[in-house]
Design an enzyme around this catalytic site. Structure first.
Site, mmCIF file in Angstrom:
data_model
loop_
_atom_site.group_PDB
_atom_site.id
_atom_site.type_symbol
_atom_site.label_atom_id
_atom_site.label_comp_id
_atom_site.label_asym_id
_atom_site.label_seq_id
_atom_site.Cartn_x
_atom_site.Cartn_y
_atom_site.Cartn_z
ATOM 1 N NE ARG A 46 11.151 38.174 23.234
ATOM 2 C CZ ARG A 46 11.220 39.475 22.932
ATOM 3 N NH1 ARG A 46 10.126 40.160 22.618
ATOM 4 N NH2 ARG A 46 12.380 40.094 22.957
ATOM 5 C CE1 TYR A 98 -2.152 17.996 32.496
ATOM 6 C CE2 TYR A 98 -1.427 20.239 32.910
ATOM 7 C CZ TYR A 98 -1.144 18.931 32.562
ATOM 8 O OH TYR A 98 0.144 18.568 32.303
ATOM 9 C CG ASP A 170 -7.791 22.931 28.820
ATOM 10 O OD1 ASP A 170 -7.699 22.361 27.711
ATOM 11 O OD2 ASP A 170 -6.966 22.769 29.745
ATOM 12 C CE LYS A 195 -0.935 16.935 27.239
ATOM 13 N NZ LYS A 195 -1.736 17.689 28.173
#
Ligand SMILES: *Cc1c(COP(=O)(O)O)cnc(C)c1O
Length: 379
Positions: A46, A98, A170, A195
């Protein structure tokens, strides 16, 4: 190092263990210690994992930053940014963003006492009126989803600096191939690596890149404390995708331009939203801050007919009707009923998301097949 070399070598080293050219997928949760606390830099996956580190270094290099952080999804990356805030803090966000980001802001963080202002940012000076002593963060998406609005990152950065606010961008639609927000003055660049960075529609990953060490430390603390990390297998897939980013983006831009031009000359089309057109309201800014105009565009049909738009997306054969974007294959979507269905109709239409709006992620197939497909579906 030039960008097209960075995609392949940036931040990378061959694996020290056996000289593997590609970083191995370190599918392990934990690492041996010779005596308590003595390890080779990795304790628990982690906190750190070598495959994830390789991806994080590659991301930092591509965005001209110093620190990269890879998350389990783009929204997990945004979530980490919002966790920098405290009760009473305010965020100024673009109003055309978004759908999932809007949902995270309004359905999760609002109830924790964060206030959001959703405003048009095509004129960056609009931001000033919403700044007060509680404002901490400006959230920018450019080009915006799905209206392809362009926001002037440099102008936003000047406002953020003046008022000592964080500016986050973004950069999912543009990718670092087209636009590098940190170089333009932003503090944080965010990606849905799902993406274009991944590029093959086979993974869900998110990323943040920053320059400042203090900010990186805070974000790393949040990443490790909240735990929404990117796994080693997914890190490997995004790294592999990044190696062809420049080649794919070049073709996305070429095909995007050809599709935009075809649609803009079609008698049934009302409007094509693509920042490459000279009559796009912020074409000059797009030209200044982007290297090209990308493969994303939206269009509306005359008469604004919901059923007709649905019929078109159902009839497409080479374009696949699906959520998401940025893969090698062309995708079509209907924002009002898909990606932006979580935004109320009234708020949606205020930002231009009409019932007839169709969004295309133009892939890297042969352009003749793409145009032929649009022709048969629209006619
Ligand atoms: C997809 C997307 C996101 C969310 O990323 P996930 O990887 O799906 O969590 C955020 N911003 C933009 C612009 C996106 O396209």
């Amino acid at each position: 190092m030039k960008f097209n070399t960075k995609t392949i070598h940036g931040g990378q080293q061959h694996d020290p263990a056996y000289g593997a050219v590609m970083p191995p997928i370190y599918q392990t949760s934990t690492y041996t210690q010779s005596t308590p606390g003595a390890h080779k830099g990795y304790e628990y996956s982690r906190s750190h994992n070598p495959t994830r580190t390789a991806l994080e270094n590659a991301l930092a290099s591509l965005e001209n930053g110093n620190y990269g952080l890879a998350f389990g999804s783009g929204l997990a990356a945004i979530d980490a940014v919002l966790k920098l805030l405290q009760v009473g803090d305010e965020v100024i966000s673009t109003n055309n963003l978004y759908g999932g980001s809007y949902r995270l802001f309004t359905s999760i963080y609002k109830k924790f006492g964060i206030k959001f202002h959703f405003i048009g940012m095509q004129q960056a000076e609009n931001i000033e009126a919403y700044i007060n002593e509680n404002t901490k963060l400006i959230w920018v998406e450019t080009p915006t989803n799905p209206m392809m609005n362009i926001i002037d990152i440099k102008a936003c950065a000047a406002i953020a600096k003046k008022h000592k606010l964080l500016l986050a961008v973004d950069n999912t639609f543009a990718t670092p191939y087209l636009q590098q927000p940190l170089t333009l003055g932003a503090d944080i660049v965010m990606h849905s690596a799902t993406k274009y960075l991944g590029g093959h529609s086979d993974v869900v990953v998110g990323a943040l890149v920053v320059k400042d060490k203090d900010l990186a430390d805070k974000l790393y603390f949040i990443q490790n404390s909240s735990g929404a990390i990117c796994g080693p297998q997914d890190s490997f897939l995004v790294l592999r995708g990044i190696k062809t980013l420049h080649v794919r983006m070049q073709r996305h831009c070429e095909n995007g331009k050809a599709v935009a031009e075809y649609l803009s000359n079609h008698p049934k089309i009302e409007h094509v939203y693509w920042p490459g057109f000279e009559n796009h309201p912020n074409h000059a800014i797009a030209k200044a801050q982007m290297k090209g105009f990308g493969g994303m565009l939206s269009f509306s049909t005359k008469g604004n007919n919901f059923e007709e738009a649905i019929k078109i997306v159902e009839t497409l054969k080479v374009f696949t009707l699906a959520e998401s974007l940025g893969g090698v294959e062309s995708l079509a979507g209907h924002p009002a009923s898909m990606t932006h269905a979580s935004i109320p109709k009234e708020a949606r239409e205020k930002t231009g998301i009409l019932d007839s709006l169709i969004r295309l992620s133009v892939g890297i197939e042969d352009i003749d097949d793409l145009i032929e497909d649009l022709k048969q579906a629209i006619n």
